[in-house]
Design a protein around this motif. Structure first.
Motif, PDB file in Angstrom:
ATOM      1  N   ALA A   1       0.802  -1.227   0.000  1.00  0.00           N
ATOM      2  CA  ALA A   1       0.000   0.000   0.000  1.00  0.00           C
ATOM      3  C   ALA A   1       0.833   1.274   0.000  1.00  0.00           C
ATOM      4  CB  ALA A   1      -0.947  -0.002   1.201  1.00  0.00           C
ATOM      5  N   GLY A   2       2.126   1.160  -0.132  1.00  0.00           N
ATOM      6  CA  GLY A   2       2.962   2.353  -0.273  1.00  0.00           C
ATOM      7  C   GLY A   2       2.942   3.243   0.956  1.00  0.00           C
ATOM      8  N   HIS A   3       2.772   4.539   0.716  1.00  0.00           N
ATOM      9  CA  HIS A   3       2.856   5.513   1.803  1.00  0.00           C
ATOM     10  C   HIS A   3       1.692   5.418   2.781  1.00  0.00           C
ATOM     11  CE1 HIS A   3       6.366   7.427   0.142  1.00  0.00           C
ATOM     12  NE2 HIS A   3       5.759   7.663  -1.018  1.00  0.00           N
ATOM     13  N   ARG A   4       0.637   4.713   2.428  1.00  0.00           N
ATOM     14  CA  ARG A   4      -0.481   4.556   3.361  1.00  0.00           C
ATOM     15  C   ARG A   4      -0.492   3.165   4.014  1.00  0.00           C
ATOM     16  NH1 ARG A   4      -2.510   3.676  -1.694  1.00  0.00           N
ATOM     17  NH2 ARG A   4      -3.927   1.897  -1.920  1.00  0.00           N
ATOM     18  N   GLN A   5       0.639   2.473   3.953  1.00  0.00           N
ATOM     19  CA  GLN A   5       0.731   1.120   4.488  1.00  0.00           C
ATOM     20  C   GLN A   5       0.569   1.091   6.003  1.00  0.00           C
ATOM     21  OE1 GLN A   5       1.182  -1.962   2.803  1.00  0.00           O
ATOM     22  NE2 GLN A   5       0.698  -2.724   4.844  1.00  0.00           N
ATOM     23  N   VAL A   6      -0.288   0.185   6.467  1.00  0.00           N
ATOM     24  CA  VAL A   6      -0.435  -0.092   7.894  1.00  0.00           C
ATOM     25  C   VAL A   6       0.609  -1.133   8.271  1.00  0.00           C
ATOM     26  CG1 VAL A   6      -1.968  -1.020   9.682  1.00  0.00           C
ATOM     27  CG2 VAL A   6      -2.901   0.443   7.860  1.00  0.00           C
ATOM     28  N   ALA A   7       1.506  -0.784   9.149  1.00  0.00           N
ATOM     29  CA  ALA A   7       2.624  -1.663   9.490  1.00  0.00           C
ATOM     30  C   ALA A   7       2.123  -2.978  10.070  1.00  0.00           C
ATOM     31  CB  ALA A   7       3.546  -0.966  10.489  1.00  0.00           C
ATOM     32  N   GLY A   8       2.642  -4.094   9.538  1.00  0.00           N
ATOM     33  CA  GLY A   8       2.334  -5.412  10.071  1.00  0.00           C
ATOM     34  C   GLY A   8       0.898  -5.855   9.925  1.00  0.00           C
ATOM     35  N   ALA A   9       0.177  -5.339   8.943  1.00  0.00           N
ATOM     36  CA  ALA A   9      -1.245  -5.671   8.791  1.00  0.00           C
ATOM     37  C   ALA A   9      -1.439  -7.156   8.506  1.00  0.00           C
ATOM     38  CB  ALA A   9      -1.856  -4.836   7.667  1.00  0.00           C
ATOM     39  N   ARG A  10      -2.309  -7.806   9.295  1.00  0.00           N
ATOM     40  CA  ARG A  10      -2.572  -9.235   9.142  1.00  0.00           C
ATOM     41  C   ARG A  10      -4.055  -9.570   9.021  1.00  0.00           C
ATOM     42  NH1 ARG A  10       1.571 -12.080   7.543  1.00  0.00           N
ATOM     43  NH2 ARG A  10       0.608 -13.960   8.390  1.00  0.00           N
ATOM     44  N   VAL A  11      -4.933  -8.733   9.583  1.00  0.00           N
ATOM     45  CA  VAL A  11      -6.368  -8.998   9.560  1.00  0.00           C
ATOM     46  C   VAL A  11      -7.107  -7.681   9.299  1.00  0.00           C
ATOM     47  CG1 VAL A  11      -8.362  -9.891  10.830  1.00  0.00           C
ATOM     48  CG2 VAL A  11      -6.089 -10.846  11.266  1.00  0.00           C
ATOM     49  N   GLY A  12      -8.018  -7.699   8.344  1.00  0.00           N
ATOM     50  CA  GLY A  12      -8.809  -6.505   8.049  1.00  0.00           C
ATOM     51  C   GLY A  12     -10.275  -6.845   7.905  1.00  0.00           C
ATOM     52  N   VAL A  13     -11.135  -5.848   8.120  1.00  0.00           N
ATOM     53  CA  VAL A  13     -12.571  -6.039   7.955  1.00  0.00           C
ATOM     54  C   VAL A  13     -13.130  -4.870   7.150  1.00  0.00           C
ATOM     55  CG1 VAL A  13     -13.261  -4.831  10.082  1.00  0.00           C
ATOM     56  CG2 VAL A  13     -14.739  -6.620   9.138  1.00  0.00           C
ATOM     57  N   SER A  14     -14.112  -5.163   6.315  1.00  0.00           N
ATOM     58  CA  SER A  14     -14.856  -4.116   5.615  1.00  0.00           C
ATOM     59  C   SER A  14     -16.299  -4.150   6.089  1.00  0.00           C
ATOM     60  CB  SER A  14     -14.799  -4.325   4.100  1.00  0.00           C
ATOM     61  OG  SER A  14     -15.518  -5.498   3.725  1.00  0.00           O
ATOM     62  N   ALA A  15     -17.021  -3.049   5.907  1.00  0.00           N
ATOM     63  CA  ALA A  15     -18.415  -2.993   6.338  1.00  0.00           C
ATOM     64  C   ALA A  15     -19.214  -2.084   5.425  1.00  0.00           C
ATOM     65  CB  ALA A  15     -18.516  -2.503   7.780  1.00  0.00           C
ATOM     66  N   ASN A  16     -20.423  -2.532   5.069  1.00  0.00           N
ATOM     67  CA  ASN A  16     -21.343  -1.770   4.239  1.00  0.00           C
ATOM     68  C   ASN A  16     -22.776  -2.035   4.681  1.00  0.00           C
ATOM     69  OD1 ASN A  16     -20.198  -0.414   1.576  1.00  0.00           O
ATOM     70  ND2 ASN A  16     -18.956  -2.225   2.005  1.00  0.00           N
ATOM     71  N   GLN A  17     -23.647  -1.109   4.327  1.00  0.00           N
ATOM     72  CA  GLN A  17     -25.083  -1.318   4.517  1.00  0.00           C
ATOM     73  C   GLN A  17     -25.767  -0.985   3.204  1.00  0.00           C
ATOM     74  OE1 GLN A  17     -26.730   0.644   7.930  1.00  0.00           O
ATOM     75  NE2 GLN A  17     -28.835   0.269   7.323  1.00  0.00           N
ATOM     76  N   GLY A  18     -26.658  -1.885   2.729  1.00  0.00           N
ATOM     77  CA  GLY A  18     -27.270  -1.701   1.431  1.00  0.00           C
ATOM     78  C   GLY A  18     -28.768  -1.478   1.505  1.00  0.00           C
ATOM     79  N   LEU A  19     -29.393  -1.425   0.329  1.00  0.00           N
ATOM     80  CA  LEU A  19     -30.808  -1.131   0.202  1.00  0.00           C
ATOM     81  C   LEU A  19     -31.661  -2.299   0.688  1.00  0.00           C
ATOM     82  CD1 LEU A  19     -32.340   1.317  -1.108  1.00  0.00           C
ATOM     83  CD2 LEU A  19     -32.509  -0.062  -3.170  1.00  0.00           C
ATOM     84  N   PHE A  20     -32.836  -1.977   1.259  1.00  0.00           N
ATOM     85  CA  PHE A  20     -33.842  -2.975   1.612  1.00  0.00           C
ATOM     86  C   PHE A  20     -33.303  -3.998   2.618  1.00  0.00           C
ATOM     87  CE2 PHE A  20     -37.598  -5.365   1.399  1.00  0.00           C
ATOM     88  CZ  PHE A  20     -38.486  -4.843   0.472  1.00  0.00           C
ATOM     89  N   GLY A  21     -32.524  -3.534   3.599  1.00  0.00           N
ATOM     90  CA  GLY A  21     -32.096  -4.421   4.661  1.00  0.00           C
ATOM     91  C   GLY A  21     -30.861  -5.243   4.388  1.00  0.00           C
ATOM     92  N   HIS A  22     -30.189  -5.019   3.267  1.00  0.00           N
ATOM     93  CA  HIS A  22     -28.943  -5.740   3.034  1.00  0.00           C
ATOM     94  C   HIS A  22     -27.839  -5.135   3.910  1.00  0.00           C
ATOM     95  CE1 HIS A  22     -30.951  -6.509  -0.906  1.00  0.00           C
ATOM     96  NE2 HIS A  22     -30.378  -7.683  -0.768  1.00  0.00           N
ATOM     97  N   GLY A  23     -26.997  -5.979   4.470  1.00  0.00           N
ATOM     98  CA  GLY A  23     -25.801  -5.523   5.157  1.00  0.00           C
ATOM     99  C   GLY A  23     -24.660  -6.446   4.800  1.00  0.00           C
ATOM    100  N   SER A  24     -23.430  -5.975   4.952  1.00  0.00           N
ATOM    101  CA  SER A  24     -22.319  -6.845   4.610  1.00  0.00           C
ATOM    102  C   SER A  24     -21.078  -6.472   5.386  1.00  0.00           C
ATOM    103  CB  SER A  24     -22.010  -6.775   3.104  1.00  0.00           C
ATOM    104  OG  SER A  24     -21.452  -5.527   2.764  1.00  0.00           O
ATOM    105  N   ALA A  25     -20.269  -7.478   5.665  1.00  0.00           N
ATOM    106  CA  ALA A  25     -18.924  -7.287   6.204  1.00  0.00           C
ATOM    107  C   ALA A  25     -18.067  -8.430   5.669  1.00  0.00           C
ATOM    108  CB  ALA A  25     -18.928  -7.282   7.731  1.00  0.00           C
ATOM    109  N   VAL A  26     -16.817  -8.134   5.355  1.00  0.00           N
ATOM    110  CA  VAL A  26     -15.886  -9.129   4.823  1.00  0.00           C
ATOM    111  C   VAL A  26     -14.640  -9.121   5.703  1.00  0.00           C
ATOM    112  CG1 VAL A  26     -14.546  -9.892   2.817  1.00  0.00           C
ATOM    113  CG2 VAL A  26     -16.739  -8.733   2.480  1.00  0.00           C
ATOM    114  N   VAL A  27     -14.208 -10.298   6.142  1.00  0.00           N
ATOM    115  CA  VAL A  27     -12.968 -10.429   6.914  1.00  0.00           C
ATOM    116  C   VAL A  27     -11.892 -11.013   6.008  1.00  0.00           C
ATOM    117  CG1 VAL A  27     -11.816 -11.544   8.858  1.00  0.00           C
ATOM    118  CG2 VAL A  27     -14.164 -10.702   9.101  1.00  0.00           C
ATOM    119  N   VAL A  28     -10.773 -10.294   5.916  1.00  0.00           N
ATOM    120  CA  VAL A  28      -9.650 -10.700   5.073  1.00  0.00           C
ATOM    121  C   VAL A  28      -8.438 -10.927   5.980  1.00  0.00           C
ATOM    122  CG1 VAL A  28      -8.238 -10.071   3.079  1.00  0.00           C
ATOM    123  CG2 VAL A  28     -10.601  -9.291   3.202  1.00  0.00           C
TER     124      VAL A  28
END
Length: 396
Positions: free
Chosen positions: A367-394
């Protein structure tokens, strides 16, 4: 049986207002992801498209549209629509196909050519859709909804417009470092305060724009990855695509009500917290295991809410976490080091995929200059239309 699938390649088309077809953006992202994976389009056994209903008929069948544009080669195809959660549900579909043995390699693509201004509900009148009801009965377009949510945080937790502005300042600083971002200028709190009011207390720079852009991910089974990819690939370990819990079909009032006696007690945890909990449980991790998070910052106040809903801090402590520098690059739990939607804007079916692209680059150390040092686990989160929600663990 492990639920992990390998992320072999990621690719994006830069966000902006380019005035071209979503297909062009998606194909560019797909080719970049395939090149990153060291694979050819003919190696792909399935393609899953995250739909953009504003793209007309080709957008409603995005998987088939991208397959045609890349060149028909017999791949299995699927299309997924869940508004802002479309990309994550496309990833869930691809992962399920791999784990079921239906395909070794799956390409996931999302792209959008967004109109200027407020999004109009697609498909005409939808009186059974909670979001349509919000638009029509309350006149609460998304910025109005964001403003109400911000007012709620101010009333209950004591947040201030200055706190909200700090979110924009943080994310804009990260966008400066991301060559794919649409907005790459640093922003000061004074500039946020001087921007026009859109939905009090939120100003123009508190709310994300609408954008064109595309993102793609190449997923594969672990056996295929061992034969053709790196020995220790980045892996998707969990995809949460849950819906709210409520005893009837009315709006999930506890999420938007005040703490007054008139508020209805929820039957369980608030919706966004259930999204995170389901992802954590499936992945076998907790918030303490995270290296970073990419969250759905449609407005600055909503980012603060995600801090609490992801259990990065206690309820009402989001602004303090921000002020302490914990969510900035170099902090305890950096959030939106990509620059977030504040720097990209919404290219709706692409954004959840783009979050996974960022997490993958971070976990690879690319990730270059925005690199998080030692990154091993990440999560994303979103909320969608009509009750959809999502999260992804990488994970790595």
């Amino acid at each position: 049986m492990t639920g992990d699938v390998a992320v072999l390649g990621v690719g994006m088309h830069p966000w902006g207002k380019w005035g071209r077809s979503f297909v062009e953006y998606g194909v560019a992202a797909a080719r970049a992801a395939l090149a990153d994976a060291g694979l050819d389009w003919r190696d792909v056994g399935s393609i899953v498209g995250a739909d953009t209903v504003r793209g007309g008929y080709p957008g409603y069948v995005a998987g088939a549209t991208f397959a045609k544009a890349l060149g028909w080669q017999g791949a299995r195809v699927a299309s997924v629509y869940a508004a802002c959660a479309s990309g994550a549900q496309a990833l869930a579909t691809a992962r399920a196909q791999i784990l079921a043995g239906l395909a070794e390699v799956v390409l996931v693509v999302g792209a959008d050519a967004a109109p200027k201004g407020f999004f109009r509900p697609a498909g005409g009148d939808r009186p059974d859709d909670p979001d349509w009801l919000r638009f029509r009965i309350l006149g609460a377009t998304n910025p109005v909804y964001f403003g109400l949510y911000a007012r709620r945080r101010m009333a209950i937790h004591g947040d201030t417009p200055d706190d909200f502005a700090c979110v924009k300042v943080k994310n804009a600083a990260m966008g400066v470092l991301n060559p794919l971002a649409r907005y790459r200028d640093a922003v000061t709190a004074e500039q946020v305060a001087a921007s026009p009011v859109v939905a009090d207390p939120l100003r123009l720079l508190d709310i994300c724009a609408t954008s064109d852009g595309g993102a793609a991910v190449v997923l594969a089974g672990l056996e295929f990855a061992r034969r053709h990819g790196p020995a220790d690939p980045v892996r998707i370990r969990a995809v949460s695509t849950v819906t709210p819990r409520f005893p009837n079909t009315v709006l999930d009032l506890p999420d938007i009500a005040t703490d007054s006696a008139a508020a209805v007690d929820p039957p369980g945890e608030p919706f966004r917290r259930s999204i995170a909990r389901a992802a954590y449980e499936e992945a076998g991790i907790g918030p303490e295991d995270l290296s970073l998070a990419e969250v759905y910052d449609l407005s600055t106040a909503l980012e603060l809410q995600w801090y609490e809903d992801l259990a990065l801090c206690g309820e009402g402590e989001g602004a303090k976490l921000l002020r302490d520098g914990a969510t900035a690059l170099g902090g305890r739990i950096p959030v939106n080091v990509s620059g977030g939607l504040a720097s990209f804007g919404e290219a709706v079916p692409a954004q959840a995929i783009a979050q996974v692209c960022e997490l993958t680059q971070q976990l690879r150390g690319e990730a270059g200059h925005r690199q998080v040092a030692g990154a091993r686990v990440g999560v994303s989160a979103n909320q969608g239309l009509f009750g959809h929600g999502s999260a992804v663990v990488v994970v790595r």
